[in-house]
Scaffold this motif. Structure first.
Motif, mmCIF file in Angstrom:
data_model
loop_
_atom_site.group_PDB
_atom_site.id
_atom_site.type_symbol
_atom_site.label_atom_id
_atom_site.label_comp_id
_atom_site.label_asym_id
_atom_site.label_seq_id
_atom_site.Cartn_x
_atom_site.Cartn_y
_atom_site.Cartn_z
ATOM 1 N N LEU A 115 -39.938 -20.749 -23.650
ATOM 2 C CA LEU A 115 -41.108 -20.110 -23.047
ATOM 3 C C LEU A 115 -42.229 -21.112 -22.839
ATOM 4 O O LEU A 115 -42.474 -21.961 -23.701
ATOM 5 N N THR A 116 -42.925 -20.982 -21.731
ATOM 6 C CA THR A 116 -44.142 -21.756 -21.512
ATOM 7 C C THR A 116 -45.299 -20.951 -22.068
ATOM 8 O O THR A 116 -45.454 -19.775 -21.737
ATOM 9 N N LYS A 117 -46.086 -21.575 -22.939
ATOM 10 C CA LYS A 117 -47.253 -20.906 -23.518
ATOM 11 C C LYS A 117 -48.497 -21.404 -22.812
ATOM 12 O O LYS A 117 -48.668 -22.598 -22.611
ATOM 13 N N ILE A 118 -49.363 -20.457 -22.445
ATOM 14 C CA ILE A 118 -50.599 -20.796 -21.747
ATOM 15 C C ILE A 118 -51.760 -20.400 -22.635
ATOM 16 O O ILE A 118 -51.858 -19.244 -23.065
ATOM 17 N N ILE A 119 -52.622 -21.374 -22.929
ATOM 18 C CA ILE A 119 -53.793 -21.120 -23.756
ATOM 19 C C ILE A 119 -54.877 -22.105 -23.344
ATOM 20 O O ILE A 119 -54.589 -23.241 -22.987
ATOM 21 N N HIS A 120 -56.105 -21.645 -23.373
ATOM 22 C CA HIS A 120 -57.234 -22.512 -23.024
ATOM 23 C C HIS A 120 -57.952 -22.941 -24.297
ATOM 24 O O HIS A 120 -58.267 -22.110 -25.143
ATOM 25 N N ASP A 121 -58.212 -24.211 -24.437
ATOM 26 C CA ASP A 121 -58.926 -24.780 -25.579
ATOM 27 C C ASP A 121 -58.341 -24.267 -26.901
ATOM 28 O O ASP A 121 -58.954 -23.493 -27.628
ATOM 29 N N CYS A 122 -57.162 -24.739 -27.204
ATOM 30 C CA CYS A 122 -56.388 -24.196 -28.322
ATOM 31 C C CYS A 122 -56.674 -24.860 -29.668
ATOM 32 O O CYS A 122 -56.041 -24.516 -30.658
ATOM 33 N N ARG A 123 -57.624 -25.752 -29.746
ATOM 34 C CA ARG A 123 -57.835 -26.512 -30.987
ATOM 35 C C ARG A 123 -58.030 -25.612 -32.203
ATOM 36 O O ARG A 123 -57.329 -25.753 -33.211
ATOM 37 N N MET A 124 -58.971 -24.709 -32.152
ATOM 38 C CA MET A 124 -59.270 -23.875 -33.319
ATOM 39 C C MET A 124 -58.185 -22.813 -33.540
ATOM 40 O O MET A 124 -57.848 -22.488 -34.676
ATOM 41 N N ASP A 125 -57.634 -22.279 -32.441
ATOM 42 C CA ASP A 125 -56.556 -21.293 -32.566
ATOM 43 C C ASP A 125 -55.361 -21.907 -33.286
ATOM 44 O O ASP A 125 -54.819 -21.325 -34.232
ATOM 45 N N CYS A 126 -54.945 -23.090 -32.844
ATOM 46 C CA CYS A 126 -53.797 -23.757 -33.465
ATOM 47 C C CYS A 126 -54.071 -24.149 -34.906
ATOM 48 O O CYS A 126 -53.200 -24.018 -35.770
ATOM 49 N N ASP A 127 -55.284 -24.606 -35.178
ATOM 50 C CA ASP A 127 -55.665 -24.968 -36.535
ATOM 51 C C ASP A 127 -55.542 -23.748 -37.460
ATOM 52 O O ASP A 127 -54.949 -23.823 -38.541
ATOM 53 N N ALA A 128 -56.079 -22.615 -37.014
ATOM 54 C CA ALA A 128 -56.029 -21.401 -37.833
ATOM 55 C C ALA A 128 -54.603 -20.878 -37.995
ATOM 56 O O ALA A 128 -54.194 -20.520 -39.102
ATOM 57 N N LEU A 129 -53.835 -20.849 -36.908
ATOM 58 C CA LEU A 129 -52.457 -20.343 -36.996
ATOM 59 C C LEU A 129 -51.602 -21.225 -37.893
ATOM 60 O O LEU A 129 -50.862 -20.719 -38.739
ATOM 61 N N TYR A 130 -51.697 -22.525 -37.730
ATOM 62 C CA TYR A 130 -50.876 -23.442 -38.525
ATOM 63 C C TYR A 130 -51.220 -23.363 -40.011
ATOM 64 O O TYR A 130 -50.327 -23.259 -40.861
ATOM 65 N N HIS A 131 -52.474 -23.419 -40.349
ATOM 66 C CA HIS A 131 -52.873 -23.483 -41.761
ATOM 67 C C HIS A 131 -52.866 -22.130 -42.454
ATOM 68 O O HIS A 131 -52.735 -22.076 -43.684
ATOM 69 N N ASN A 132 -52.979 -21.033 -41.703
ATOM 70 C CA ASN A 132 -52.987 -19.711 -42.319
ATOM 71 C C ASN A 132 -51.666 -18.961 -42.211
ATOM 72 O O ASN A 132 -51.425 -18.023 -42.973
ATOM 73 N N HIS A 133 -50.832 -19.355 -41.247
ATOM 74 C CA HIS A 133 -49.583 -18.601 -41.019
ATOM 75 C C HIS A 133 -48.359 -19.501 -40.879
ATOM 76 O O HIS A 133 -47.289 -19.028 -40.538
ATOM 77 N N GLY A 134 -48.510 -20.782 -41.131
ATOM 78 C CA GLY A 134 -47.369 -21.701 -41.092
ATOM 79 C C GLY A 134 -46.947 -21.996 -39.714
ATOM 80 O O GLY A 134 -45.989 -22.225 -39.236
#
Length: 125
Positions: free
Chosen positions: A106-125
């Protein structure tokens, strides 16, 4: 805009619906949860290389130190899910979101993902 003008505009867009269906997902056991999980399974098991999904996260102090509360996921112009990641999040739904985000076809589309990715990775693995 009058009703017939809206129909004309929709027709000129190739039948694209201008009225998205927004479903709130908070449990794997309700209709929206089952629909969401079925769609995720279908997309992740498909070899369709043109499939796309757009998403955005909302939360409190969205980062590794904050929380993810809502994940909005758009599969098509008329199919949007608001996934509840709040205090009483459903583990099955969280796993389905993780499966979707980790799906390599799947192609994922997200704008300015820095904080989203930081939160998802560190809080949900």
């Amino acid at each position: 805009m009058a009703s017939n003008q809206l129909e004309d505009a929709t027709t000129s867009l190739g039948g694209l619906s201008l009225h998205p269906v927004v479903m709130v997902v908070s449990s794997a056991d309700d209709e929206s949860g089952k629909s969401f999980m079925t769609l995720v399974d279908s997309l992740c098991s498909s070899d369709d290389k043109i499939a796309k999904v757009a998403f955005d996260c909302e939360g409190v102090n969205l980062s590794r130190l904050g929380t993810v509360e809502i994940v909005s996921i758009c599969f098509s112009a008329s199919q949007v899910y608001l996934v509840d990641f709040g205090k009483n999040k459903c583990p099955k739904i969280v796993e389905a979101v993780k499966k979707l985000f980790e799906c390599s076809t799947l192609t994922k589309i997200i704008h300015d993902c820095r904080m989203d990715c930081d939160a998802l990775y560190h809080n949900h693995g």
